[in-house]
Design a protein around this motif. Structure first.
Motif, PDB file in Angstrom:
ATOM      1  N   LYS A  22       0.825  -1.225   0.000  1.00 55.83           N
ATOM      2  CA  LYS A  22       0.000   0.000   0.000  1.00 55.83           C
ATOM      3  C   LYS A  22       0.850   1.261   0.000  1.00 55.83           C
ATOM      4  N   GLN A  23       1.987   1.189   0.663  1.00 55.36           N
ATOM      5  CA  GLN A  23       2.889   2.348   0.701  1.00 55.36           C
ATOM      6  C   GLN A  23       3.402   2.671  -0.701  1.00 55.36           C
ATOM      7  N   VAL A  24       3.723   1.627  -1.452  1.00 55.99           N
ATOM      8  CA  VAL A  24       4.236   1.817  -2.814  1.00 55.99           C
ATOM      9  C   VAL A  24       3.131   2.397  -3.693  1.00 55.99           C
ATOM     10  N   LEU A  25       1.930   1.827  -3.593  1.00 54.77           N
ATOM     11  CA  LEU A  25       0.813   2.327  -4.405  1.00 54.77           C
ATOM     12  C   LEU A  25       0.535   3.802  -4.081  1.00 54.77           C
ATOM     13  N   SER A  26       0.604   4.140  -2.803  1.00 55.99           N
ATOM     14  CA  SER A  26       0.278   5.525  -2.463  1.00 55.99           C
ATOM     15  C   SER A  26       1.421   6.457  -2.875  1.00 55.99           C
ATOM     16  N   ALA A  27       2.673   5.958  -2.890  1.00 56.27           N
ATOM     17  CA  ALA A  27       3.786   6.770  -3.392  1.00 56.27           C
ATOM     18  C   ALA A  27       3.592   7.065  -4.891  1.00 56.27           C
ATOM     19  N   VAL A  28       3.199   6.038  -5.653  1.00 55.22           N
ATOM     20  CA  VAL A  28       2.954   6.235  -7.084  1.00 55.22           C
ATOM     21  C   VAL A  28       1.806   7.239  -7.279  1.00 55.22           C
ATOM     22  N   GLU A  29       0.822   7.131  -6.424  1.00 58.83           N
ATOM     23  CA  GLU A  29      -0.329   8.032  -6.511  1.00 58.83           C
ATOM     24  C   GLU A  29       0.064   9.487  -6.228  1.00 58.83           C
ATOM     25  N   ARG A  30       1.028   9.662  -5.332  1.00 56.39           N
ATOM     26  CA  ARG A  30       1.423  11.027  -4.961  1.00 56.39           C
ATOM     27  C   ARG A  30       2.331  11.711  -5.973  1.00 56.39           C
ATOM     28  N   VAL A  31       2.993  10.946  -6.836  1.00 55.08           N
ATOM     29  CA  VAL A  31       3.951  11.568  -7.768  1.00 55.08           C
ATOM     30  C   VAL A  31       3.275  11.873  -9.107  1.00 55.08           C
ATOM     31  N   PRO A  32       3.226  13.147  -9.489  1.00 55.34           N
ATOM     32  CA  PRO A  32       2.582  13.524 -10.751  1.00 55.34           C
ATOM     33  C   PRO A  32       3.456  13.145 -11.950  1.00 55.34           C
ATOM     34  N   ARG A  33       3.149  12.016 -12.580  1.00 59.20           N
ATOM     35  CA  ARG A  33       3.998  11.531 -13.679  1.00 59.20           C
ATOM     36  C   ARG A  33       3.996  12.511 -14.855  1.00 59.20           C
ATOM     37  N   GLU A  34       2.934  13.331 -14.950  1.00 61.22           N
ATOM     38  CA  GLU A  34       2.877  14.295 -16.047  1.00 61.22           C
ATOM     39  C   GLU A  34       4.030  15.302 -15.981  1.00 61.22           C
ATOM     40  N   MET A  35       4.624  15.478 -14.795  1.00 63.09           N
ATOM     41  CA  MET A  35       5.760  16.397 -14.674  1.00 63.09           C
ATOM     42  C   MET A  35       7.046  15.824 -15.258  1.00 63.09           C
ATOM     43  N   PHE A  36       7.058  14.510 -15.514  1.00 63.62           N
ATOM     44  CA  PHE A  36       8.303  13.836 -15.883  1.00 63.62           C
ATOM     45  C   PHE A  36       8.341  13.360 -17.334  1.00 63.62           C
ATOM     46  N   VAL A  37       7.219  13.521 -18.046  1.00 61.51           N
ATOM     47  CA  VAL A  37       7.177  13.042 -19.435  1.00 61.51           C
ATOM     48  C   VAL A  37       7.263  14.237 -20.390  1.00 61.51           C
ATOM     49  N   PRO A  38       7.762  14.013 -21.625  1.00 62.96           N
ATOM     50  CA  PRO A  38       7.848  15.111 -22.589  1.00 62.96           C
ATOM     51  C   PRO A  38       6.456  15.666 -22.892  1.00 62.96           C
ATOM     52  N   GLU A  39       6.407  16.958 -23.174  1.00 57.92           N
ATOM     53  CA  GLU A  39       5.137  17.636 -23.384  1.00 57.92           C
ATOM     54  C   GLU A  39       4.277  16.963 -24.450  1.00 57.92           C
ATOM     55  N   MET A  41       3.862  14.029 -24.986  1.00 58.81           N
ATOM     56  CA  MET A  41       3.294  12.757 -24.551  1.00 58.81           C
ATOM     57  C   MET A  41       2.438  12.864 -23.315  1.00 58.81           C
ATOM     58  N   LEU A  42       2.015  14.090 -23.014  1.00 55.56           N
ATOM     59  CA  LEU A  42       1.228  14.322 -21.803  1.00 55.56           C
ATOM     60  C   LEU A  42      -0.020  13.444 -21.739  1.00 55.56           C
ATOM     61  N   SER A  43      -0.630  13.206 -22.911  1.00 55.21           N
ATOM     62  CA  SER A  43      -1.874  12.421 -22.903  1.00 55.21           C
ATOM     63  C   SER A  43      -1.615  10.970 -22.499  1.00 55.21           C
ATOM     64  N   GLU A  44      -0.340  10.553 -22.558  1.00 61.68           N
ATOM     65  CA  GLU A  44      -0.006   9.174 -22.203  1.00 61.68           C
ATOM     66  C   GLU A  44       0.658   9.052 -20.839  1.00 61.68           C
ATOM     67  N   ALA A  45       0.647  10.158 -20.082  1.00 57.59           N
ATOM     68  CA  ALA A  45       1.390  10.199 -18.814  1.00 57.59           C
ATOM     69  C   ALA A  45       0.990   9.079 -17.865  1.00 57.59           C
ATOM     70  N   TYR A  46      -0.276   8.668 -17.880  1.00 63.11           N
ATOM     71  CA  TYR A  46      -0.735   7.631 -16.953  1.00 63.11           C
ATOM     72  C   TYR A  46      -1.035   6.311 -17.636  1.00 63.11           C
ATOM     73  N   GLU A  47      -0.520   6.144 -18.871  1.00 68.88           N
ATOM     74  CA  GLU A  47      -0.587   4.823 -19.494  1.00 68.88           C
ATOM     75  C   GLU A  47       0.507   3.969 -18.853  1.00 68.88           C
ATOM     76  N   ASN A  48       0.240   2.666 -18.762  1.00 63.94           N
ATOM     77  CA  ASN A  48       1.213   1.777 -18.118  1.00 63.94           C
ATOM     78  C   ASN A  48       2.266   1.320 -19.127  1.00 63.94           C
ATOM     79  N   ILE A  49       2.978   2.306 -19.681  1.00 67.94           N
ATOM     80  CA  ILE A  49       3.989   2.028 -20.709  1.00 67.94           C
ATOM     81  C   ILE A  49       5.209   2.922 -20.481  1.00 67.94           C
ATOM     82  N   PRO A  50       6.396   2.456 -20.952  1.00 63.98           N
ATOM     83  CA  PRO A  50       7.563   3.344 -20.899  1.00 63.98           C
ATOM     84  C   PRO A  50       7.405   4.420 -21.958  1.00 63.98           C
ATOM     85  N   LEU A  51       8.010   5.583 -21.747  1.00 68.38           N
ATOM     86  CA  LEU A  51       7.933   6.660 -22.735  1.00 68.38           C
ATOM     87  C   LEU A  51       9.337   7.195 -23.001  1.00 68.38           C
ATOM     88  N   PRO A  52       9.612   7.639 -24.252  1.00 66.12           N
ATOM     89  CA  PRO A  52      10.935   8.176 -24.554  1.00 66.12           C
ATOM     90  C   PRO A  52      11.151   9.534 -23.894  1.00 66.12           C
TER      91      PRO A  52
END
Ligand code: SAH
Length: 212
Positions: A22-39, A41-52
């Protein structure tokens, strides 16, 4: 539109795939992945895939980030060494669950993009370094946990040696196409390896790039 619905769907998918901590799941929930992906690819920020990301590198698939984080068995007192900062996403997830993250990246441009993200998220427990992570971070060793987010051709003993007694390292080992995620535990009797999962990572490259 916000990302909340996409984020909830991703968390449910991770649970279904066997992320039970649960700690891991809540850590993933707290981190905004959209801040880490190229602009782009924003629409894919929460897809369960690697991004370039830049320099031909990738931000890992959320499942792999969660799986490796869970495999590290983190506690609030851990000092974690991460090799391969990349986008900084994995570092940000780790930083939710431990005392300190020391992360090494060989591309200056990637670090220059990751560092402002840590500042914006007020993650003051992340320390970055430009360098060849294959050498670890001897000045700050030993670490209670080590995570390598690029594939080592063979088990990196230089890194294992920087593990504390009772420490755990999670590392992908093998050539492109045929890598396995290995967990190494160090105790007073030595190192104990366990195979966890077949994975695909960009290679851990020796030395520093020419200019970037
Ligand atoms: N943890 C990252 C994944 C990045 S991909 C994330 O969440 O986004 C792997 C990264 O390892 C790349 O950025 C690559 O440049 C870096 N890398 C490869 N070999 C390295 C080395 N010897 N030292 C430091 N970083 C390395």
């Amino acid at each position: 539109m916000g990302y909340e619905a996409h984020k909830i769907r991703l968390i449910m998918e991770l649970r279904k795939q066997g992320i039970t901590d649960k700690q891991v799941l809540s850590a993933v929930e707290r981190v905004p992945r959209e801040m880490f992906v190229p602009e782009a690819m924003l629409s894919e920020a929460y897809e369960n895939i690697p991004l370039p990301i830049s320099q031909g590198q990738t931000i890992s698939q959320p499942y792999i980030v969660a799986f490796m984080t869970q495999a590290l068995e983190l506690g609030g007192r851990d000092r974690v060494l991460e090799i391969g900062t990349g986008s900084g996403y994995q570092s940000a997830v780790l930083a939710q669950l431990c005392r300190r993250v020391c992360t090494v990246e060989r591309y200056r441009t990637l670090l220059a993009q990751a560092e402002p993200r840590f500042v914006a998220m007020k993650l003051h427990n992340i320390t970055t370094r430009l360098g060849d992570g294959g050498k670890g971070w001897p000045e700050l060793a030993p670490f209670t946990r080590i995570i390598v987010t690029a594939a080592a051709p063979t088990m990196p003993s230089v890194l294992a040696d920087q593990l504390d007694d009772g420490g755990v390292m999670v590392v992908p080992v093998g050539q492109s196409g045929a890598q396995t995620l290995i967990r190494v535990r160090r105790d007073s009797t030595g190192f104990h390896e366990e195979t966890l999962l077949d994975v695909r990572f960009v290679p851990l490259v020796e030395g520093m790039p020419q200019s970037r």
